[in-house]
Enzyme design. Structure first.
Site, PDB file in Angstrom:
ATOM      1  N   ASP A  47       3.632 -24.573 -15.128  1.00  0.00           N
ATOM      2  CA  ASP A  47       2.961 -25.435 -14.162  1.00  0.00           C
ATOM      3  C   ASP A  47       1.747 -26.000 -14.881  1.00  0.00           C
ATOM      4  O   ASP A  47       1.595 -25.777 -16.087  1.00  0.00           O
ATOM      5  CB  ASP A  47       2.553 -24.644 -12.905  1.00  0.00           C
ATOM      6  N   HIS A  98      14.317 -24.184  -2.362  1.00  0.00           N
ATOM      7  CA  HIS A  98      14.470 -24.751  -1.014  1.00  0.00           C
ATOM      8  C   HIS A  98      13.752 -26.096  -0.868  1.00  0.00           C
ATOM      9  O   HIS A  98      13.931 -26.792   0.132  1.00  0.00           O
ATOM     10  CB  HIS A  98      14.009 -23.757   0.059  1.00  0.00           C
TER      11      HIS A  98
END
Length: 369
Positions: A237, A270
């Site tokens: 990240d 998701h």
């Protein structure tokens, strides 16, 4: 006979009319309850912003309404509204009311926190207040008002319909919104970390290194690094400051994932549609296949949507269905059943998986190449 038959017919018609009226009124009440259910969420947001749970928590015992009002940052002319606010939050299960005893002079009720409210106290390390506030902020709520418009256009999400750009791009241009989101995921990761490092130790056996994909500020990875000192942990990240066995690497999970024995995907899959998920999972499989070790795996932490819930699980199913709508609203992602997860894993070239339902409404899924 004709008179009796007519009378009997009228009685039956009246009975049918009574039943129809009763059904109509019940349906009307149900529609009202659903229409105004948002009031519970907005009342909850207001109470957090006013500091009600923190005020009662610091008081250390049940707190009378007059005492609570005196300590809240509200205008004196608005004090009458606090009782209404507390009444609906008590009905929702966030407070309990302690009735005044006969020895009490003012006979005023007092409020105590339930376990649900304890999660909304600011100094609770597993608190959910940041998560709730980011879910109800006006930017995201605006997207709900564009849901029907989205069904009629060709844009990817209702969020994009409302704001003109996808949510990830919006967060990139709005640092304050991104910070709120990071605070929410950080609080959620603390709770997940506790479950993962205590209930799922076996998932990390045989691994020497893991990469937390989309790990943000590294809350989960840091907890894993602290609990499993033998693991080298990397967060993929934006870069942050690491520790001895925790480092941060800037990168794009759609391009490539650093090689490791294990890849962690907490609440990542998701957020995306099936095609994107398969791409991410293929990159995971490539990252863990370098040395051919049999223990290597991807570890997904996500919901496994129920297909045939038991009656006592209806509330959990309702929460999962709400999240399913939320994913469609914000990111064109979805919550998946076991069959849908299996299809993704097989489509990405994985051979086997194991679901551990030990993280509340979510599960830890070990996916093996």
């Amino acid at each position: 006979m004709g008179y009796l038959s007519a009378r009997k017919k009228m009685e039956i018609e009246l009975q049918n009319e009574d039943v129809e009226n009763d059904q109509l009124l019940r349906a009307h009440s149900h529609a009202w309850n659903q229409t105004y259910s948002f009031i519970k969420s907005m009342s909850l947001e207001c109470a957090i912003q006013l500091g009600i749970p923190d005020t009662i928590h610091k008081h250390g015992q049940s707190m009378k309404l007059c005492k609570l009002i005196a300590e809240l940052p509200i205008h004196p002319t608005k004090s009458h509204g606090i009782h209404r606010l507390m009444s609906i939050l008590t009905l929702s299960g966030f407070f309990t009311v302690q009735e005044a005893s006969e020895e009490d002079d003012d006979l005023e009720e007092a409020y105590m926190l339930t376990n649900a409210w304890k999660l909304l106290v600011k100094d609770n390390p597993y608190g959910m207040a940041p998560y709730l506030l980011t879910s109800l902020d006006p930017v995201k709520m605006k997207a709900w008002h564009h849901l029907s418009a989205w069904f009629r256009n060709d844009l990817s999400t209702p969020f994009e319909t409302a704001h003109g750009i996808p949510i990830w791009e919006y967060a990139h241009h709005e640092p304050n919104d991104n910070q709120v989101f990071n605070n929410a995921t950080k609080s959620d990761s603390r709770l997940i970390s506790r479950a993962v490092t205590t209930e799922c130790k076996g998932a990390f056996e045989g691994l020497r290194s893991v990469v937390d994909v989309g790990g943000g500020t590294g809350t989960l990875a840091k907890a894993i690094a602290d609990s499993f000192q033998h693991l080298d942990c990397t967060v993929l990240d934006p870069p942050h400051v690491g520790t001895n066995n925790l480092k941060f690497v800037a990168g794009d999970m759609f391009e490539a994932i650093p090689p490791a024995d294990g890849i962690i995907l907490k609440s990542v899959l998701h957020d995306w549609g099936n095609e994107e998920c398969v791409k991410i999972l293929k990159n995971c499989r490539e990252a863990i296949s370098g040395d051919g070790r049999r223990d290597n795996k991807a570890i997904a932490i996500d919901m496994v949507k129920m297909e045939n819930p038991k009656e006592e699980e209806d509330e959990s199913l309702g929460t999962q269905l709400c999240f399913n709508m939320l994913m469609m609203l914000l990111s064109n992602g979805k919550e998946r059943t076991e069959k849908e997860w299996a299809k993704l894993f097989l489509g990405a070239g994985f051979k086997d998986y194991k679901i551990n339902p030990v993280v509340g409404l979510r599960s830890l899924i070990e996916v093996c190449p």
